[in-house]
Design an enzyme around this catalytic site. Structure first.
Site, PDB file in Angstrom:
ATOM      1  N   ARG A   1       0.829  -1.224   0.000  1.00 56.86           N
ATOM      2  CA  ARG A   1       0.000   0.000   0.000  1.00 56.86           C
ATOM      3  C   ARG A   1       0.854   1.260   0.000  1.00 56.86           C
ATOM      4  O   ARG A   1       0.467   2.278   0.574  1.00 56.86           O
ATOM      5  CB  ARG A   1      -0.984   0.007   1.166  1.00 56.86           C
ATOM      6  CG  ARG A   1      -1.775  -1.274   1.342  1.00 56.86           C
ATOM      7  CD  ARG A   1      -2.449  -1.724   0.077  1.00 56.86           C
ATOM      8  NE  ARG A   1      -3.157  -2.994   0.267  1.00 56.86           N
ATOM      9  CZ  ARG A   1      -3.795  -3.617  -0.713  1.00 56.86           C
ATOM     10  NH1 ARG A   1      -3.809  -3.125  -1.961  1.00 56.86           N
ATOM     11  NH2 ARG A   1      -4.423  -4.751  -0.482  1.00 56.86           N
TER      12      ARG A   1
ATOM     13  N   GLU B   1      -6.034 -12.155   7.971  1.00 56.59           N
ATOM     14  CA  GLU B   1      -5.601 -12.256   6.577  1.00 56.59           C
ATOM     15  C   GLU B   1      -4.470 -13.271   6.399  1.00 56.59           C
ATOM     16  O   GLU B   1      -3.490 -13.006   5.708  1.00 56.59           O
ATOM     17  CB  GLU B   1      -5.140 -10.888   6.065  1.00 56.59           C
ATOM     18  CG  GLU B   1      -6.248  -9.857   6.053  1.00 56.59           C
ATOM     19  CD  GLU B   1      -5.802  -8.524   5.440  1.00 56.59           C
ATOM     20  OE1 GLU B   1      -6.536  -8.032   4.580  1.00 56.59           O
ATOM     21  OE2 GLU B   1      -4.761  -8.002   5.831  1.00 56.59           O
TER      22      GLU B   1
ATOM     23  N   ARG C   1     -18.346  -8.544   8.257  1.00 57.78           N
ATOM     24  CA  ARG C   1     -16.954  -8.529   8.670  1.00 57.78           C
ATOM     25  C   ARG C   1     -16.651  -7.474   9.722  1.00 57.78           C
ATOM     26  O   ARG C   1     -15.725  -7.637  10.519  1.00 57.78           O
ATOM     27  CB  ARG C   1     -16.047  -8.316   7.451  1.00 57.78           C
ATOM     28  CG  ARG C   1     -14.609  -8.621   7.751  1.00 57.78           C
ATOM     29  CD  ARG C   1     -13.766  -8.474   6.501  1.00 57.78           C
ATOM     30  NE  ARG C   1     -12.909  -7.314   6.578  1.00 57.78           N
ATOM     31  CZ  ARG C   1     -12.169  -6.879   5.569  1.00 57.78           C
ATOM     32  NH1 ARG C   1     -12.235  -7.485   4.396  1.00 57.78           N
ATOM     33  NH2 ARG C   1     -11.397  -5.844   5.723  1.00 57.78           N
TER      34      ARG C   1
ATOM     35  N   ASP D   1     -11.982  -0.865   7.052  1.00 56.14           N
ATOM     36  CA  ASP D   1     -10.592  -0.832   6.605  1.00 56.14           C
ATOM     37  C   ASP D   1     -10.246   0.463   5.876  1.00 56.14           C
ATOM     38  O   ASP D   1     -10.069   0.447   4.665  1.00 56.14           O
ATOM     39  CB  ASP D   1     -10.316  -2.039   5.692  1.00 56.14           C
ATOM     40  CG  ASP D   1      -8.837  -2.234   5.443  1.00 56.14           C
ATOM     41  OD1 ASP D   1      -8.030  -1.619   6.131  1.00 56.14           O
ATOM     42  OD2 ASP D   1      -8.493  -3.020   4.534  1.00 56.14           O
TER      43      ASP D   1
ATOM     44  N   GLU E   1      -5.041   3.463  15.058  1.00 55.15           N
ATOM     45  CA  GLU E   1      -4.297   3.269  13.808  1.00 55.15           C
ATOM     46  C   GLU E   1      -4.994   4.015  12.688  1.00 55.15           C
ATOM     47  O   GLU E   1      -6.076   3.640  12.249  1.00 55.15           O
ATOM     48  CB  GLU E   1      -4.164   1.773  13.468  1.00 55.15           C
ATOM     49  CG  GLU E   1      -3.423   1.513  12.160  1.00 55.15           C
ATOM     50  CD  GLU E   1      -3.186   0.029  11.866  1.00 55.15           C
ATOM     51  OE1 GLU E   1      -2.734  -0.693  12.786  1.00 55.15           O
ATOM     52  OE2 GLU E   1      -3.464  -0.414  10.749  1.00 55.15           O
TER      53      GLU E   1
ATOM     54  N   GLU F   1      -4.466   4.204   0.490  1.00 60.69           N
ATOM     55  CA  GLU F   1      -4.832   2.917  -0.103  1.00 60.69           C
ATOM     56  C   GLU F   1      -6.182   2.972  -0.788  1.00 60.69           C
ATOM     57  O   GLU F   1      -6.353   2.445  -1.888  1.00 60.69           O
ATOM     58  CB  GLU F   1      -4.840   1.832   0.990  1.00 60.69           C
ATOM     59  CG  GLU F   1      -5.373   0.491   0.497  1.00 60.69           C
ATOM     60  CD  GLU F   1      -5.346  -0.594   1.571  1.00 60.69           C
ATOM     61  OE1 GLU F   1      -4.830  -0.336   2.673  1.00 60.69           O
ATOM     62  OE2 GLU F   1      -5.827  -1.706   1.301  1.00 60.69           O
TER      63      GLU F   1
END
Lengths: 718, 718
Positions: free
Chosen positions: A182, A305, A350, A379, A401, A407
């Site tokens: 990214r 992931e 999710r 995300d 974060e 991205e």
């Protein structure tokens, strides 16, 4: 003729030797162009004294010498043998401070904070920069230089500041082969192959830029970690970087691959409750501290992931985090354990998983563990509501974060000033302890009385000459640092500082650029994901529109999973009648977001599945409003282009052309987004594009067929 | 204290703003520091005239303006309205030339050549730069500026030059994801993702540097090709680069993946004799020329290292090359078909395959095909004998392929000046048409009367700020360009030009650096592969020593295949009693290399398997001599370090530190080579390291265990 013209432009560029290639960031120190201000500064600042000697103070001295020489075009000498000077840097503990009776209470200033005050010594005015620590004085130095760079009044300063958050950290998603996950500003700054023997001068400039905005930590490696970084060979390289960064007040951190004991330790398990595994980590961590005595600690992405983690051994996140924390504790290291998790089973929704996994663990983490939570539950989308974990784990310090790298926001070529996005999250009210329980209070520890606090930004920095790909991308690095220091600053304040230091101090230009920057994030939301839409970008690389993405290995890697468009309506129902992700928020928040009427329209399709003919506040139908947003977004990019163009001749040619070229790309891609999404969603709504809006020039099939096999920022796949 | 000292150094570096970061290459144009020379130049050059207008001539004008202003520190005006000037650029066809009676025969100058002569116009001295073409004038401009940069006498110039080789081409092994195969200077300059909309100013500087040394072609993509480059989307990007390069006289070439008709054309075959395939290529090539009207043509790597090719369809290389050549011919495009082939069966001796496959095809290639042959028969080793194909295919024009990037020569951190390597090959005598049939005469077409001629260099250029990783790597780019123009230049001449333009005009410094550069290649051979050893580098990445490499998927990918060390001796027997690769050379060459006595010792182990106690010319045994070479090589790197260190204070600090850092790495790695190879070969010879040589400080096992999983320059393998 066209070619000749091209060449003319070209020649102008290349003979300028790229003086304005953006390398200098906001630390330019060009001569003050306002003669009145210049003269007053020149009179006020003629010499300086720094009490004490250390590598950090030497940096402060060099910065002052270079900065003042550049800004004031006069040599300002370090008057080491004089008793007083017009500028004096000293510590609260110094004899000098005991003599002067300054109106500052040292107890109000934290270890890294500083105060700048004008005082009178022997009837002469002196500006004092005072702090508890060397790095506090370095921060004060940068602040003082900023005052001059931004042409502020410094006749009578009385200023004090301390960082509201303890750990202010960049996360580099840099791989050991120098690709950056990214990353859109070239490749990794870390030239691992040549380390530790060869020190690229750029490492210093990187540290200096960070110090200038108060960033005090850097995670060198990708959260999708490689255990090699923990080998002796690489620890020597890490130590070389740590040695460079140390005087700038910057600690080095690494990402810990959970399966490292197996991969580089020859163990057969990485079970966090296994004695051998625990001993292996203890030894490894002791070894790290031999190389880097002030090593900061680890960031860990586990059971997410495909990354290994404690759940592989039927342990939970606390088991994993605590094992590392225990070994780090004697060295004062910390663990930042990421809450961005999703397992191999595709969930109904999710966004619920982080809370499901982490909230039950509240209270079970060691005291040197922070749980690292993304701003939103999905995300790093152009817009998300705040993450429900904020406020939901009062016994655990949470580290925010943010993603500085774009991205999901057009990569490096889109001008998107992110401070408003950061602020929107920080200012969100979780209501977990009543009204005013903002996310920022969770993060700075004041809501739940934590002293261990942190904020992390996924860096947008690469080896591009201008650091961030887009010169305006520098403002996002800058804004992250400033907000990490003080989240109460406004986006406007930060934008103005940055513009004045980087581009111009002329009021009309500052205003124009500030308007562009302040509008830019909302504009991006409009042409990408208006009204609460999310994750409809191109598959895997996340470049450009891909609302049609479906039939991928996981449903939650597709766009149709998120937008849920069908003939009657569009949007993800996360209310009680849907996935009920809403229940993860506190009641007052549920009441707002859960109600079709009260839910802010910017989050509408995030929380609700809404009929195409739903009446919006504007009186328009949802379909018409959606179309309008897309068109407004694309139009607004044209507006930004025009605004920028009006500055031709007022900004140096090199940076003017750079931004102009990128704005052209942004406009082209905004149209691509607009046309793709409107045409695609039209296949469900079966409604006309509202009158007065120009029709897309190509059919949907054209847009769907576009492929970008080498879009940057993903691991190449051979 | 140590830290404080480090910081002191550091600060000195970072406040210099990296003015001397190497970006300016050899085109620095700093003021002449010799006052006498300066004054004479200032008097001689006061104004200039360029007859005509074109993008290329505009570049010449800008170059003169910037160059003369920098060098002479006076504004030299373009005297467009005057009849004469002290410097005049004009074409042979101009009215001005008809008036003057110059002592130049235009027929001696080729299309790209130029002449510079001092003449008298109206009793005033004038320097004339005369050429047939605009680009000839641009080349003349760079040459003239070089005369001043190197402080040459320009009082009475009478100079003419024409390139001896027509196509002077860089080969970039750059992938579309910006990784560079065998690249050690960062990543690809080509930022494909932002093209065609965003033009990095650096593209111009790249083209300008190439034009300054006469390079007139660039292959943008890796020989391990990706068919995507031939899609419409990428051709638009290619066109953008071609538009930039065109005024600099540089044509763009691409690599053609042989299976492209299947991969992007949806055909089921790529058989070169298939009608549809031929039509597909014809259409594709027509499409390319619509984007790039002066497209240069293709480089093709076929049936080599897994790349597809005509042999997949039981056709031969000529079938493949001719298919492309036929489609390119109407547009004046060329095919450069690489002879670096090896198939899936491991041969007795890999060096034989190119000749086996290509020699029988001599005469069967279309007239616009060149066969591209590496300098040696193996693969860019520190030293190889010349490739036996040179001279062996008189009916086919051969294009030389040199490797400028240091794949087998220590990557970017080793100072190895490659002109002596290039010259050694070019000056080799093939004896194919009697004594004096040198490789250079094969390449420049004079031996076999070819007018289509070419020379290619695999670029060492990346996005590192200094272009080539090592500042001295710039000299190899420079030397390739100069030798491509005129292979009769000596390595010393070229080194001196480069040093004077890049580092210093002071005689003592020039001498010292020239000695270092001239010795550097032999030194590298000594510490890596002395006495004809070859291909014993680390596996796959080719970094550092790996003489122990064995048991790999292919025998010819191992080191033991090449050095053949055993208890009695070492070396690859390529004489009649061995693989007889020697038979591929002409008789006189066979007689020299085939004889253990006559074979130059630098090729001994390339052609012969030799006993450990074989008596060398020095009187020493082979074993002792081998050890001595390794020790001499490593010692000589220390000598280079000392030589460079003696220049401290005479070279700007930034470049001094840069080279110093790299020399430290080179010395460390030379010791690594020495110790690894001596210890490893000792396991066969069972002999002592000769007396007086220090023993390696670690056992062999230590060296064998070293791993470099992220050595740059190879495709990452996930």
């Amino acid at each position: 003729m066209k070619r000749l013209f091209l060449i003319l432009i070209v020649s102008l560029i290349f003979f300028s030797s790229h003086a304005e290639d953006g390398y200098r960031l906001w630390l330019r120190y060009d001569k003050i162009n306002n003669p009145v201000k210049l003269e007053s500064y020149q009179k006020l600042i003629t010499d300086f004294i720094i009490d004490g000697e250390s590598p950090t103070l030497l940096l402060a001295r060099k910065e002052l010498e270079a900065g003042l020489k550049g800004l004031l075009e006069q040599d300002i000498t370090h008057a080491s043998n004089k008793e007083t000077a017009s500028l004096m840097l000293t510590k609260f503990s110094s004899p000098r401070i005991k003599q002067l009776k300054l109106n500052i209470n040292p107890d109000h200033i934290s270890a890294e904070g500083f105060s700048i005050v004008t005082t009178t010594v022997n009837k002469n005015k002196s500006i004092m920069i005072v702090a508890h620590s060397d790095v506090g004085l370095l921060y004060g130095t940068f602040h003082f230089l900023k005052l001059i760079q931004t042409q502020s009044d410094i006749d009578n300063i009385s200023f004090e500041t301390s960082p509201k958050i303890k750990h202010r950290i960049l996360n580099h998603w840099d791989n050991l082969d120098r690709t950056v996950e990214r990353g859109y500003a070239g490749f990794s700054l870390w030239d691992w192959h040549k380390l530790p023997d060869y020190i690229d001068p750029r490492y210093h400039d990187y540290a200096r830029a960070n110090a200038s905005i108060g960033i005090n930590g850097t995670v060198l490696t990708n959260v999708n970690a490689n255990a090699q970084i923990l080998t002796e060979q690489y620890l020597e390289k890490v130590a070389a970087l740590a040695n460079i960064f140390r005087p700038y007040g910057i600690k080095v951190y690494l990402t810990a691959r959970f399966s490292a004991p197996v991969e580089i330790g020859k163990l057969t398990t990485a079970d966090p409750l296994d004695t051998e595994v625990r001993q292996w980590w203890k030894n490894k961590i002791d070894e790290i501290y031999q190389h880097v005595p002030d090593f900061g600690g680890f960031v860990v992405k586990a059971n997410s992931e495909g990354q290994p983690g404690p759940q592989n051994y039927k342990r939970n996140h606390a088991d994993g985090a605590n094992m590392l924390a225990e070994a780090l504790a004697p060295h004062n290291g910390i663990v930042m354990w990421r809450a961005f998790v999703y397992d191999n089973e595709v969930p109904i929704d999710r966004v619920k998983q982080a809370q499901n996994e982490f909230k039950p663990l509240d209270g079970s983490f060691k005291s040197n563990v922070l749980v690292q939570v993304k701003n939103g539950p999905l995300d790093f989308q152009p817009r998300e509501p705040f993450h429900p974990l904020f406020g939901a784990m009062p016994k655990t310090p949470l580290i925010m974060e943010f993603q500085i790298t774009q991205e999901y926001l057009g990569f490096a070529t889109h001008l998107v000033y992110l401070a408003p996005l950061f602020k929107e999250c920080l200012d969100s009210d979780t209501y977990t302890k009543g009204k005013g329980s903002t996310v920022s209070k969770v993060i700075d520890g004041s809501l739940d009385n934590h002293t261990l606090t942190g904020i992390a930004g996924v860096a947008n920095i690469g080896n591009d000459r201008n650091w961030t790909g887009h010169i305006f991308g520098q403002s996002n690095w800058y804004a992250f640092g400033r907000l990490a220091w003080d989240h109460q600053l406004t986006s406007e304040q930060i934008a103005e500082e940055w513009i004045r230091m980087t581009l111009s101090n002329e009021a009309s230009i500052v205003d124009k650029l500030k308007k562009m920057m302040m509008g830019s994030r909302e504009i991006a939301v409009q042409y990408m994901t208006p009204l609460g839409l999310h994750h409809i970008m191109g598959w895997n690389h996340h470049y450009g529109p891909g609302p049609w993405i479906k039939d991928k290995p996981r449903a939650d890697w597709t766009s149709v999973y998120y937008h849920q468009a069908e003939q009657n309506g569009i949007g993800f129902n996360r209310t009680t009648t849907g996935s009920n992700a809403l229940e993860q928020y506190s009641k007052p928040v549920q009441e707002i977001y859960g109600s079709l009427e009260k839910c802010p329209e910017e989050f509408l399709l995030w929380f609700h599945h809404v009929k195409w003919d739903h009446k919006m506040k504007s009186g328009r139908t949802l379909w018409d409003e959606l179309c309008l947003k897309y068109y407004q977004g694309a139009d607004s990019v044209r507006w930004m282009k025009n605004e920028w163009n009006s500055l031709q001749g007022k900004i140096d040619e090199e940076r003017f052309n750079h931004v102009n070229g990128f704005l052209n790309i942004q406009h082209k891609e905004a149209l691509l987004w607009r046309n793709s999404c409107v045409l695609y969603f039209q296949t469900f709504s079966k409604k006309e594009i509202p009158e007065g809006l120009e029709k897309p020039d190509k059919p949907l099939a054209y847009y769907e067929a576009l492929e970008f096999p080498f879009a940057p920022g993903i691991k190449p796949r051979w």
